[in-house]
Design a protein around this motif. Structure first.
Motif, short mmCIF file in Angstrom:
data_model
loop_
_atom_site.label_atom_id
_atom_site.label_comp_id
_atom_site.label_asym_id
_atom_site.label_seq_id
_atom_site.Cartn_x
_atom_site.Cartn_y
_atom_site.Cartn_z
N LEU A 278 0.99 -1.15 -0.11
CA LEU A 278 0.68 -0.25 0.31
C LEU A 278 0.98 1.02 0.34
N VAL A 279 0.76 2.43 -0.53
CA VAL A 279 1.21 3.14 -1.21
C VAL A 279 0.49 4.72 -1.10
N GLU A 280 0.31 5.44 0.18
CA GLU A 280 -0.41 6.56 0.02
C GLU A 280 0.03 7.85 0.12
N SER A 281 -0.77 8.58 -0.41
CA SER A 281 -0.58 10.47 -1.14
C SER A 281 -1.98 11.28 -0.89
N GLY A 282 -1.39 12.03 -1.15
CA GLY A 282 -1.98 13.27 -1.23
C GLY A 282 -2.67 14.50 -0.03
N GLY A 283 -0.94 13.82 0.86
CA GLY A 283 -1.34 14.75 2.35
C GLY A 283 -0.40 16.22 2.49
N THR B 232 -4.32 16.93 12.53
CA THR B 232 -3.38 16.72 11.84
C THR B 232 -2.60 15.66 12.19
N ALA B 233 -2.17 14.51 11.99
CA ALA B 233 -2.16 13.42 11.98
C ALA B 233 -1.49 13.18 11.16
N VAL B 234 -0.70 11.78 11.30
CA VAL B 234 -0.10 10.67 9.99
C VAL B 234 -0.71 9.53 9.18
N TYR B 235 -1.77 9.70 8.75
CA TYR B 235 -3.15 9.11 7.87
C TYR B 235 -1.62 7.57 7.28
N TYR B 236 -2.87 6.48 7.75
CA TYR B 236 -2.00 5.27 7.79
C TYR B 236 -3.04 4.58 7.08
N CYS B 237 -2.86 3.83 5.40
CA CYS B 237 -3.69 2.95 5.07
C CYS B 237 -3.51 1.67 5.20
N ALA B 238 -4.89 0.47 5.23
CA ALA B 238 -4.22 -0.52 6.18
C ALA B 238 -5.53 -1.21 5.05
N ALA B 239 -5.26 -2.94 5.50
CA ALA B 239 -5.83 -3.50 4.74
C ALA B 239 -6.04 -4.97 5.43
N HIS B 240 -6.74 -5.57 5.04
CA HIS B 240 -7.25 -6.86 5.67
C HIS B 240 -7.97 -7.90 4.50
N ARG B 241 -8.30 -8.88 4.58
CA ARG B 241 -8.80 -9.43 4.25
C ARG B 241 -10.39 -10.86 4.81
N TRP C 150 0.07 -2.03 5.93
CA TRP C 150 0.32 -1.34 6.07
C TRP C 150 0.46 -0.02 4.82
N GLY C 151 0.56 0.26 5.10
CA GLY C 151 0.87 1.66 4.41
C GLY C 151 2.27 2.20 4.73
N GLN C 152 3.14 2.89 4.47
CA GLN C 152 3.96 4.26 5.19
C GLN C 152 3.57 5.58 5.73
N GLY C 153 2.22 5.94 5.60
CA GLY C 153 1.52 6.93 5.82
C GLY C 153 2.28 7.74 5.23
N THR C 154 1.19 9.51 4.83
CA THR C 154 1.39 10.34 4.59
C THR C 154 0.92 11.30 6.12
N GLN C 155 1.72 12.68 5.77
CA GLN C 155 1.88 13.63 6.45
C GLN C 155 0.36 14.80 6.89
N VAL C 156 -0.74 14.70 6.98
CA VAL C 156 -2.07 16.22 7.10
C VAL C 156 -1.18 17.04 8.32
N THR C 157 -2.19 18.12 7.47
CA THR C 157 -1.04 19.77 9.03
C THR C 157 -2.20 20.41 8.69
N VAL C 158 -3.77 20.54 9.80
CA VAL C 158 -3.94 21.44 9.57
C VAL C 158 -3.60 22.65 9.73
#
Length: 124
Positions: free
Chosen positions: A4-9, A91-100, A114-122
């Motif tokens: 998983l690879v997050e983007s958009g933060g 504001t946090a690091v946002y992580y994507c996760a998966a299960h079956r 789990w992905g590596q996370g992407t930072q969101v700052t507000v």
């Protein structure tokens, strides 16, 4: 197995919007339920939203209901988190996760990938 690879933060002012994306590898994305978690400095990882394999069942933490929307595009192997009316407390690091598994899962230990996370700052 899935990667998983997050983007958009990024950095946004209070009241603004961001859309996070999580791209998954592999050809079995439709068999995975997906989730978004976040972790602020000094705090535990927190459940934000989850979506079932087909996208028909969705859960949110109360603090984001009405502001965040999770969606899943199985054709593009991608899950999204649209975040509107953002607040400084988002504001946090946002992580994507998966299960079956075909069960309701809203805790971090329910998700195997789990992905590596992407930072969101507000800012206020």
């Amino acid at each position: 197995q899935v990667q998983l690879v997050e983007s958009g933060g990024g950095f946004v002012q209070a009241g603004g919007s961001l859309r996070l994306s999580c791209a998954a590898s592999g050809r079995t994305f439709s068999s995975y339920a997906m989730g978004w978690f976040r972790q602020a400095p000094g705090k535990a990882r927190e459940f934000v939203a989850a979506i079932s394999q087909s996208g028909g069942i969705i859960y949110y933490v109360d603090s984001v209901k009405g502001r965040f929307t999770i969606s899943k595009d199985n054709a593009k192997n991608t899950v999204y988190l649209q975040m509107n009316n953002l607040k400084p407390e988002d504001t946090a690091v946002y992580y994507c996760a998966a299960h079956r598994r075909v069960v309701k899962a809203t805790t971090a230990d329910s998700f195997a990938y789990w992905g590596q996370g992407t930072q969101v700052t507000v800012s206020s």
